[in-house]
Motif scaffolding. Structure first.
Motif, PDB file in Angstrom:
ATOM      1  N   LYS A 163      10.014  16.894 -14.290  1.00 11.68           N
ATOM      2  CA  LYS A 163      10.803  15.654 -14.226  1.00 11.68           C
ATOM      3  C   LYS A 163       9.906  14.433 -14.045  1.00 11.68           C
ATOM      4  N   ILE A 164       8.843  14.589 -13.267  1.00 12.09           N
ATOM      5  CA  ILE A 164       7.965  13.450 -13.049  1.00 12.09           C
ATOM      6  C   ILE A 164       7.203  13.092 -14.323  1.00 12.09           C
ATOM      7  N   GLU A 165       6.816  14.084 -15.117  1.00  9.38           N
ATOM      8  CA  GLU A 165       6.145  13.804 -16.382  1.00  9.38           C
ATOM      9  C   GLU A 165       7.075  13.069 -17.333  1.00  9.38           C
ATOM     10  N   ALA A 166       8.338  13.513 -17.390  1.00  6.58           N
ATOM     11  CA  ALA A 166       9.312  12.853 -18.260  1.00  6.58           C
ATOM     12  C   ALA A 166       9.536  11.403 -17.843  1.00  6.58           C
ATOM     13  N   ALA A 167       9.578  11.153 -16.523  1.00 14.56           N
ATOM     14  CA  ALA A 167       9.794   9.792 -16.037  1.00 14.56           C
ATOM     15  C   ALA A 167       8.607   8.898 -16.355  1.00 14.56           C
ATOM     16  N   ILE A 168       7.385   9.419 -16.184  1.00 13.24           N
ATOM     17  CA  ILE A 168       6.202   8.609 -16.499  1.00 13.24           C
ATOM     18  C   ILE A 168       6.116   8.349 -17.999  1.00 13.24           C
ATOM     19  N   THR A 169       6.590   9.294 -18.806  1.00 13.43           N
ATOM     20  CA  THR A 169       6.596   9.070 -20.250  1.00 13.43           C
ATOM     21  C   THR A 169       7.524   7.932 -20.623  1.00 13.43           C
ATOM     22  N   ARG A 170       8.626   7.765 -19.884  1.00 13.61           N
ATOM     23  CA  ARG A 170       9.496   6.602 -20.138  1.00 13.61           C
ATOM     24  C   ARG A 170       8.757   5.308 -19.831  1.00 13.61           C
ATOM     25  N   LEU A 171       7.923   5.334 -18.800  1.00 11.91           N
ATOM     26  CA  LEU A 171       7.088   4.161 -18.520  1.00 11.91           C
ATOM     27  C   LEU A 171       6.124   3.906 -19.669  1.00 11.91           C
ATOM     28  N   VAL A 172       5.513   4.972 -20.189  1.00 13.54           N
ATOM     29  CA  VAL A 172       4.597   4.853 -21.315  1.00 13.54           C
ATOM     30  C   VAL A 172       5.317   4.274 -22.529  1.00 13.54           C
ATOM     31  N   ASP A 204       7.959 -15.619 -17.267  1.00 20.08           N
ATOM     32  CA  ASP A 204       8.170 -15.407 -18.699  1.00 20.08           C
ATOM     33  C   ASP A 204       7.427 -14.181 -19.217  1.00 20.08           C
ATOM     34  N   ILE A 205       6.605 -13.548 -18.389  1.00 21.67           N
ATOM     35  CA  ILE A 205       5.895 -12.323 -18.794  1.00 21.67           C
ATOM     36  C   ILE A 205       6.811 -11.127 -18.529  1.00 21.67           C
ATOM     37  N   PRO A 206       7.018 -10.248 -19.515  1.00 20.08           N
ATOM     38  CA  PRO A 206       7.890  -9.089 -19.304  1.00 20.08           C
ATOM     39  C   PRO A 206       7.479  -8.293 -18.068  1.00 20.08           C
ATOM     40  N   LEU A 207       8.464  -7.985 -17.233  1.00 19.07           N
ATOM     41  CA  LEU A 207       8.211  -7.284 -15.980  1.00 19.07           C
ATOM     42  C   LEU A 207       8.980  -5.968 -15.964  1.00 19.07           C
ATOM     43  N   THR A 208       8.302  -4.896 -15.625  1.00 19.02           N
ATOM     44  CA  THR A 208       8.930  -3.594 -15.431  1.00 19.02           C
ATOM     45  C   THR A 208       8.848  -3.250 -13.951  1.00 19.02           C
ATOM     46  N   LEU A 209      10.005  -3.121 -13.313  1.00 23.07           N
ATOM     47  CA  LEU A 209      10.068  -2.809 -11.881  1.00 23.07           C
ATOM     48  C   LEU A 209      10.274  -1.308 -11.715  1.00 23.07           C
ATOM     49  N   VAL A 210       9.324  -0.661 -11.068  1.00 23.60           N
ATOM     50  CA  VAL A 210       9.323   0.797 -10.934  1.00 23.60           C
ATOM     51  C   VAL A 210       9.492   1.184  -9.470  1.00 23.60           C
ATOM     52  N   CYS A 211      10.455   2.053  -9.213  1.00 23.99           N
ATOM     53  CA  CYS A 211      10.588   2.645  -7.882  1.00 23.99           C
ATOM     54  C   CYS A 211       9.993   4.041  -7.943  1.00 23.99           C
ATOM     55  N   GLY A 235       0.814  -1.208   0.000  1.00 22.13           N
ATOM     56  CA  GLY A 235       0.000   0.000   0.000  1.00 22.13           C
ATOM     57  C   GLY A 235       0.851   1.262   0.000  1.00 22.13           C
ATOM     58  N   GLY A 236       0.291   2.336  -0.545  1.00 24.72           N
ATOM     59  CA  GLY A 236       0.954   3.624  -0.478  1.00 24.72           C
ATOM     60  C   GLY A 236       2.116   3.831  -1.420  1.00 24.72           C
ATOM     61  N   VAL A 237       2.197   3.051  -2.497  1.00 29.24           N
ATOM     62  CA  VAL A 237       3.323   3.195  -3.427  1.00 29.24           C
ATOM     63  C   VAL A 237       3.003   4.139  -4.583  1.00 29.24           C
ATOM     64  N   GLY A 238       1.765   4.620  -4.673  1.00 31.48           N
ATOM     65  CA  GLY A 238       1.407   5.559  -5.730  1.00 31.48           C
ATOM     66  C   GLY A 238       1.179   4.908  -7.079  1.00 31.48           C
ATOM     67  N   ALA A 239       0.857   3.621  -7.106  1.00 27.01           N
ATOM     68  CA  ALA A 239       0.670   2.909  -8.373  1.00 27.01           C
ATOM     69  C   ALA A 239      -0.527   3.444  -9.149  1.00 27.01           C
ATOM     70  N   THR A 240      -1.614   3.757  -8.455  1.00 29.25           N
ATOM     71  CA  THR A 240      -2.808   4.266  -9.144  1.00 29.25           C
ATOM     72  C   THR A 240      -2.541   5.624  -9.775  1.00 29.25           C
ATOM     73  N   ILE A 256      10.942   6.956 -10.587  1.00 25.18           N
ATOM     74  CA  ILE A 256      10.040   8.096 -10.715  1.00 25.18           C
ATOM     75  C   ILE A 256      10.300   9.050  -9.559  1.00 25.18           C
ATOM     76  N   PRO A 257      10.683  10.295  -9.845  1.00 31.17           N
ATOM     77  CA  PRO A 257      10.983  11.226  -8.748  1.00 31.17           C
ATOM     78  C   PRO A 257       9.725  11.669  -8.002  1.00 31.17           C
ATOM     79  N   GLU A 258       9.908  12.040  -6.782  1.00 26.37           N
ATOM     80  CA  GLU A 258       8.808  12.559  -5.970  1.00 26.37           C
ATOM     81  C   GLU A 258       8.480  13.990  -6.392  1.00 26.37           C
ATOM     82  N   ASP A 259       7.216  14.254  -6.617  1.00 29.94           N
ATOM     83  CA  ASP A 259       6.729  15.622  -6.828  1.00 29.94           C
ATOM     84  C   ASP A 259       5.327  15.665  -6.236  1.00 29.94           C
TER      85      ASP A 259
END
Length: 406
Positions: A380-389, A320-327, A162-167, A355-358
């Protein structure tokens, strides 16, 4: 230029499934489940696209991968046998379908087998007519699912705790994806039945919910999600979590199969926000995902939780499913008290994205139900989320189309 300004969002279009191709379904009749003289000749004549083979063991664990469907027997009066069957059915989710022939049938055991992932439960002894009707329904669903797997992709958002900001990440990724005109439909499905907030974060909470979709009548896969789900102003469609608490067991693997089929049919990319708990249906959904995004944050408890999630993924043969680990929510001044390097060493693998804190910008976006770039472009946070996209949409869109402009 921000991703959200490439052009106007196009409304999601229904993707017609490709024509089905002839295929052979492999069916195992386990442990004499249909009697000493199983009606294999009759079944073969009724279903020429299927092969039926007798299997000596009641549960062919090693050879199960050689079948699409196993018909197994279960003595409902034996509690220990019921427990073993429930565990085996759950472990088989996504790999082989299980049709249970239940002796000493009762409602509770039948419901439990269905919730664990059994494709159907028939009371013993089974008549030829009952078996034929059940198989016809199963083969139809399998055939439809096989064809629809070639359409849209499903990306599961898994939380380390809980509380990781995934949503928050999921909602911002969804609006970024939806703003790209190259993508033919984007959906954010909030399946966190008790704590889901995706609809509220995008200000579309007072519309169609998962509860209403499930209660619509008929098969969930027949619901026209592209036209019935509300759209954020970015164009992203949102399947909102229930307004009231629902038992996690409300969903089951069969409902997930139908929901995934509808999502793949109507959307090119669907982001699915999952609860933190593991169930038979979350297992089923993960198995049908094209990518898993596991989100954690930089703290000692969450490092331990992400290790447990990774171990669970391996134990469930989901490696075997591609996994992306996000901090997520990483503070620049190191206020968390633990370094990224120390966390990666403890986990046993590096983070794919940081993903930086903002806090201020993200909460403003949540409170207003808008994209980050609406409030401030080029953060910076938008740029980081775009890398996830970029990672999420890598197989659907050319990378250059998803980059954040300067």
């Amino acid at each position: 230029m921000s991703l959200l300004h490439f052009g106007r969002s196009h409304p999601a279009a229904r993707i017609a499934p490709p024509p089905s191709r002839p295929c052979v379904w492999r069916v195992g009749l386990c442990g004499g489940v249909l009697g000493a003289a199983p009606p294999t000749a009759m079944l073969s004549a009724m279903f020429p696209a299927a092969t039926f083979r007798d299997v000596e063991s009641a549960w062919p664990e090693r050879g199960a991968q050689g079948f699409d469907l196993l018909i197994v027997g279960l003595n409902g009066a034996d509690p220990s046998e019921v427990e073993r069957a429930a565990a085996k059915i759950a472990a088989s989710a996504g790999r082989v379908e299980i049709l249970v022939v239940l002796s000493g049938a009762d409602i509770d055991t039948t419901r439990r087998m269905i919730h664990q992932g059994a494709v159907d439960v028939l009371p013993a002894p089974v008549t030829d007519t009952t078996l034929t009707i059940a198989l016809e329904r199963i083969f139809c669903r399998l055939d439809t699912g096989r064809a629809q797997r070639r359409n849209g992709e499903v990306v599961s958002i898994l939380k380390a705790g809980g509380g990781v900001g995934a949503t928050s990440l999921a909602t911002q990724a969804a609006v970024m994806l939806a703003a790209n005109p190259s993508l033919n439909g984007v959906c954010l499905a909030d399946l966190d039945l008790q704590m889901g907030m995706a609809g509220l974060y995008l200000d579309v909470a007072d519309t169609v919910t998962l509860t209403q979709v499930l209660a619509a009548g008929g098969a969930v896969e027949d619901v026209p999600l592209a036209s019935s789900l509300p759209a954020h102003n970015s164009g992203a469609r949102v399947l909102v979590a229930p307004h009231e608490f629902m038992p996690v067991e409300t969903l089951n693997p069969a409902l997930i199969d139908s929901l995934v089929a509808a999502l793949r049919r109507d959307f090119e990319i669907s982001l699915v926000d999952l609860p933190t708990v593991w169930t038979a249906w979350t297992n089923r959904l993960l198995r049908q995902s094209q990518r898993i995004v596991l989100v954690t944050r930089l703290s000692v408890p969450h490092v331990h939780l992400v290790r447990r999630q990774l171990h669970m993924l391996e134990a469930q043969h989901l490696g075997d499913i591609p996994l992306t680990l996000v901090c997520n929510q990483v503070e620049a001044d190191g206020a968390s008290g633990i370094s990224l390097k120390a966390a990666e060493q403890a986990i046993g693998r590096p983070f794919d994205l940081v993903i930086p804190e903002d806090h201020r910008l993200m909460h403003q976006a949540i409170n207003q139900g808008v994209a980050l770039s609406t409030l401030r472009r080029g953060s910076k946070i938008e740029a980081a989320i775009t890398r996830l996209v970029n990672l999420v949409a890598a197989s659907q869109v050319a990378p250059a189309a998803l980059s954040v402009g300067r």
